[in-house]
Design a protein around this motif. Structure first.
Motif, PDB file in Angstrom:
ATOM      1  N   THR A  25       1.689  -9.795  -7.676  1.00 11.33           N
ATOM      2  CA  THR A  25       2.588 -10.697  -6.947  1.00 11.33           C
ATOM      3  C   THR A  25       2.183 -10.864  -5.490  1.00 11.33           C
ATOM      4  O   THR A  25       2.622 -11.795  -4.828  1.00 11.33           O
ATOM      5  CB  THR A  25       4.029 -10.187  -7.015  1.00 11.33           C
ATOM      6  N   THR A  26       1.392  -9.911  -4.982  1.00 11.68           N
ATOM      7  CA  THR A  26       0.856 -10.074  -3.630  1.00 11.68           C
ATOM      8  C   THR A  26      -0.610  -9.680  -3.692  1.00 11.68           C
ATOM      9  O   THR A  26      -1.015  -8.887  -4.530  1.00 11.68           O
ATOM     10  CB  THR A  26       1.556  -9.146  -2.617  1.00 11.68           C
ATOM     11  N   ILE A  81      13.757  -0.879  -9.375  1.00 11.16           N
ATOM     12  CA  ILE A  81      13.425  -0.033  -8.231  1.00 11.16           C
ATOM     13  C   ILE A  81      14.497  -0.223  -7.169  1.00 11.16           C
ATOM     14  O   ILE A  81      14.921  -1.345  -6.882  1.00 11.16           O
ATOM     15  CB  ILE A  81      12.007  -0.336  -7.673  1.00 11.16           C
ATOM     16  N   VAL A 101      10.305 -13.964  -3.118  1.00  7.79           N
ATOM     17  CA  VAL A 101       9.642 -12.699  -2.796  1.00  7.79           C
ATOM     18  C   VAL A 101       9.548 -12.544  -1.281  1.00  7.79           C
ATOM     19  O   VAL A 101       9.061 -13.429  -0.573  1.00  7.79           O
ATOM     20  CB  VAL A 101       8.226 -12.622  -3.412  1.00  7.79           C
ATOM     21  N   SER A 140       8.126 -10.855   2.055  1.00  5.89           N
ATOM     22  CA  SER A 140       6.948 -10.098   2.492  1.00  5.89           C
ATOM     23  C   SER A 140       6.987  -9.864   3.999  1.00  5.89           C
ATOM     24  O   SER A 140       8.023 -10.015   4.624  1.00  5.89           O
ATOM     25  CB  SER A 140       5.673 -10.817   2.068  1.00  5.89           C
ATOM     26  N   ASN A 141       5.823  -9.529   4.544  1.00  8.69           N
ATOM     27  CA  ASN A 141       5.702  -9.193   5.971  1.00  8.69           C
ATOM     28  C   ASN A 141       6.505 -10.062   6.920  1.00  8.69           C
ATOM     29  O   ASN A 141       7.402  -9.604   7.602  1.00  8.69           O
ATOM     30  CB  ASN A 141       4.235  -9.341   6.383  1.00  8.69           C
ATOM     31  N   MET A 152       7.353  -4.601   1.815  1.00  7.66           N
ATOM     32  CA  MET A 152       7.582  -5.395   0.619  1.00  7.66           C
ATOM     33  C   MET A 152       7.327  -4.559  -0.627  1.00  7.66           C
ATOM     34  O   MET A 152       6.731  -3.489  -0.564  1.00  7.66           O
ATOM     35  CB  MET A 152       6.720  -6.660   0.606  1.00  7.66           C
ATOM     36  N   ILE A 153       7.842  -5.077  -1.742  1.00 13.78           N
ATOM     37  CA  ILE A 153       7.588  -4.470  -3.053  1.00 13.78           C
ATOM     38  C   ILE A 153       6.724  -5.487  -3.773  1.00 13.78           C
ATOM     39  O   ILE A 153       7.045  -6.667  -3.783  1.00 13.78           O
ATOM     40  CB  ILE A 153       8.903  -4.290  -3.858  1.00 13.78           C
ATOM     41  N   GLY A 154       5.644  -5.036  -4.355  1.00 14.20           N
ATOM     42  CA  GLY A 154       4.843  -6.042  -5.043  1.00 14.20           C
ATOM     43  C   GLY A 154       3.451  -5.586  -5.357  1.00 14.20           C
ATOM     44  O   GLY A 154       3.193  -4.379  -5.352  1.00 14.20           O
ATOM     45  N   PHE A 155       2.606  -6.544  -5.604  1.00 13.16           N
ATOM     46  CA  PHE A 155       1.260  -6.319  -6.089  1.00 13.16           C
ATOM     47  C   PHE A 155       1.387  -5.909  -7.552  1.00 13.16           C
ATOM     48  O   PHE A 155       1.248  -6.740  -8.422  1.00 13.16           O
ATOM     49  CB  PHE A 155       0.518  -5.353  -5.150  1.00 13.16           C
ATOM     50  N   ILE A 156       1.735  -4.665  -7.847  1.00 13.28           N
ATOM     51  CA  ILE A 156       2.032  -4.268  -9.225  1.00 13.28           C
ATOM     52  C   ILE A 156       3.503  -3.859  -9.280  1.00 13.28           C
ATOM     53  O   ILE A 156       4.110  -3.631  -8.236  1.00 13.28           O
ATOM     54  CB  ILE A 156       1.151  -3.081  -9.665  1.00 13.28           C
ATOM     55  N   PRO A 157       4.077  -3.728 -10.481  1.00 14.83           N
ATOM     56  CA  PRO A 157       5.493  -3.365 -10.544  1.00 14.83           C
ATOM     57  C   PRO A 157       5.809  -2.104  -9.727  1.00 14.83           C
ATOM     58  O   PRO A 157       5.183  -1.064  -9.909  1.00 14.83           O
ATOM     59  CB  PRO A 157       5.719  -3.134 -12.047  1.00 14.83           C
ATOM     60  N   GLY A 158       6.770  -2.231  -8.838  1.00 14.09           N
ATOM     61  CA  GLY A 158       7.276  -1.090  -8.100  1.00 14.09           C
ATOM     62  C   GLY A 158       6.416  -0.552  -6.974  1.00 14.09           C
ATOM     63  O   GLY A 158       6.748   0.464  -6.368  1.00 14.09           O
ATOM     64  N   TYR A 202       5.046  -1.153  -0.222  1.00 18.21           N
ATOM     65  CA  TYR A 202       4.227  -1.289   0.988  1.00 18.21           C
ATOM     66  C   TYR A 202       5.040  -0.820   2.185  1.00 18.21           C
ATOM     67  O   TYR A 202       6.184  -1.258   2.359  1.00 18.21           O
ATOM     68  CB  TYR A 202       3.898  -2.752   1.267  1.00 18.21           C
TER      69      TYR A 202
END
Lengths: 222, 312
Positions: free
Chosen positions: B259-260, A197, A42, A44-45, A126-132, A135
């Motif tokens: 996921t984050t 996505i 994954v 990220s930043n 990034m793409i994440g936290f919940i699906p799709g 950020y």
């Protein structure tokens, strides 16, 4: 150039100090690395998170494998051509659920908020936290606002929110704590697409203002 | 095949289909899902000769009633519950023969939270993102992306006859203690905790909140005060991360987690103890003990060696 640190016993974070590096390109390369114990990568930043199967390996071994692989890559900071998305957004009060609150907290009129928000080209972080969920950075400092104290139980699909120095798109309906500034009639996430996505880290996003009529026209035509 | 199916006569509290195959989709924000108690799910598959990462039925608290329309073998593992076949009490952790028209009833839980049921063969369900794991948020896996409900039917591509097996006593966990010690590794933001916080976390017992779910286990106990946080950027989180929101109440993230996340990751649960954690009933307590990465890795390799010897 980078350091690999463990977070617990099954996850490493590869941290890069150099800001200009295209992390997404590196994470794509890592996917091709054929290091079999890797289960998820994954981006990220400023880091790439790697989840590995610790039943089959340990930190020392995976650290060496990742380190060797990354050393063998030619990591250049040269930019590849980035994809630019233009996303329609409607700021009508029906969709801009928190614009009053943003206006109070920033001391800006609604029209100034919209102008400032539209004026920026954002970079997908990034793409994440919940699906799709997308950020994006960087929100103009004038719009800086902290997350809602009490997150909403349902944020409608397509909602576009702001929090801290970021802007985000809720591509699925979900609970959420970002301040909602508008909504797009387009959906960028579908379980029937592969990949689900197409927006990806390092892409650029511009917003285009539409009115309510246009919003529903696009919504029904999609 | 046409007649090889099972039917849910009742749903139970929360019954879902899960496997250990959703890998590589976190980059789209799609979690791994899968059985919360991974080892129990693997042992259930072991009992019926399936590949260990195959799909199982995960029950929560009170389980479902399931009718079988064909002869097959099943493996049940996990919590200590009142389990019956045709109204007769049965023991779990061994291969069970099931005959056409048998009714399996996973009754109330005595100790633990979840049972796992594997059937010899494969569920005839199309995978989503490599897996049959149910994740209701985007309606993937399971039966139309949802938890199992009354009258749901699953067709099974039955495999051949399997030899009878048992799970060795030494691999079976008991869930009847009042308090469990859970081992943790310090997280990247461990030092956001004050000296008092660290003391509180390690010296006190925490209760499992009954509002815990497949996304996370919420803890009730001494709250963390934490040093003043500057803006904290969203960062990687995953199963086993103990994150601490501003309210100071730690949450242990589980399989369906985001996921984050935007909260400090004060600790990570040692992999060996996550399965156990998923089986500890609400209102029981846990205490934390810090171990090093190497110690945690030793626990993992010890249990892998033990399994290699005993799962044959």
């Amino acid at each position: 150039m980078f350091e690999i640190i463990n977070i617990g016993d099954s996850f490493v974070s590869v941290n890069f100090k150099e800001k200009k590096i295209n992390l997404f390109e590196i994470s794509k390369q890592l996917e091709k690395s054929n290091i079999k114990e890797i289960e998820n990568i994954v981006c990220s930043n400023s880091s790439i998170g790697i989840e590995y199967d610790s039943d089959r390996t340990n930190f020392k071994i995976i650290n060496d494998k990742i380190n060797n692989y990354l050393q063998s890559l030619k990591i250049n900071s040269k930019k590849k051509k980035t994809k630019i998305w233009t996303i329609p957004i409607c700021y009508d009060k029906e969709f801009a659920l928190d614009i009053e609150k943003i206006s109070q907290s920033t001391d800006l009129s609604k029209s100034s908020i919209i102008k400032i928000h539209l004026n920026q080209v954002y970079k997908v972080n990034m793409i994440g936290f919940i699906p799709g969920f997308v950020y994006m950075k960087t929100l103009n400092d004038q719009l800086k606002i902290s997350r809602k104290k009490n997150p909403r139980l349902t944020v409608p699909e397509g909602s576009i929110g702001i929090a801290d120095n970021m802007c985000g798109i809720y591509n699925i309906q979900s609970p959420g704590g970002w301040n909602i500034i508008g909504r797009t009639p387009l959906s960028f996430f579908s379980i029937y697409n592969s990949p689900p996505i197409k927006i990806k880290p390092e892409d650029e996003i511009k917003f285009k203002k539409i009115n309510k009529k246009e919003f529903f026209k696009i919504l029904y035509e999609k | 095949m046409k007649n090889n199916y099972i039917k849910f006569l009742s749903s139970g509290t929360l019954t879902t289909i899960q496997d250990l195959k959703r890998k590589g989709y976190k980059k789209y924000g799609i979690p791994e899902s899968g059985p919360l108690d991974k080892k129990s799910s693997m042992y259930a598959n072991f009992l019926v000769g399936n590949p260990l990462k195959n799909e199982v039925i995960e029950t929560t608290f009170k389980g479902p009633k399931i009718k079988f329309y064909f002869n097959c073998y099943i493996g049940i593992t996990g919590a200590e519950s009142n389990i019956k076949v045709n109204n007769r009490k049965i023991n779990i952790n061994k291969t069970i023969s099931i005959f056409k028209n048998d009714i399996l009833d996973i009754g109330n839980i005595i100790n633990g939270n979840r049972n796992y049921i594997a059937v010899n063969g494969q569920f005839d369900i199309n995978p989503a993102f490599g897996s049959l794991s149910t994740y209701e948020k985007i309606l993937i896996g399971g039966i139309k992306g949802k938890k199992c409900k009354k009258n749901d039917v699953i067709y099974i591509n039955k495999s051949n006859k399997v030899p009878f097996k048992v799970i060795s006593e030494t691999l079976i966990k008991k869930y009847d203690k009042k308090n469990y010690t859970i081992r943790i590794i310090k997280g990247p933001e461990w030092n956001i905790l004050t000296k008092d916080d660290k003391n509180n976390l390690l010296k006190n017992k925490y209760k499992i909140n009954s509002q815990s779910d497949r996304m996370g286990i919420r803890l009730i106990g001494k709250e963390m005060k934490m040093k003043k946080l500057l803006d904290f950027e969203s960062c990687h989180v995953f199963r086993g991360v103990v994150q601490c929101p501003k309210n100071g109440k730690p949450i242990i993230l589980m399989n369906d987690c985001q996921t984050t996340g935007g909260y400090p990751r004060i600790a990570i649960i040692a992999k060996k103890d996550i399965d156990l954690l998923s089986q500890i009933n609400p209102n029981k307590t846990i205490s934390f003990k810090i171990i090093t990465l190497e110690e945690s890795e030793n626990l993992i390799s010890y249990s892998i060696r033990k399994e290699k010897k005993l799962l044959i």
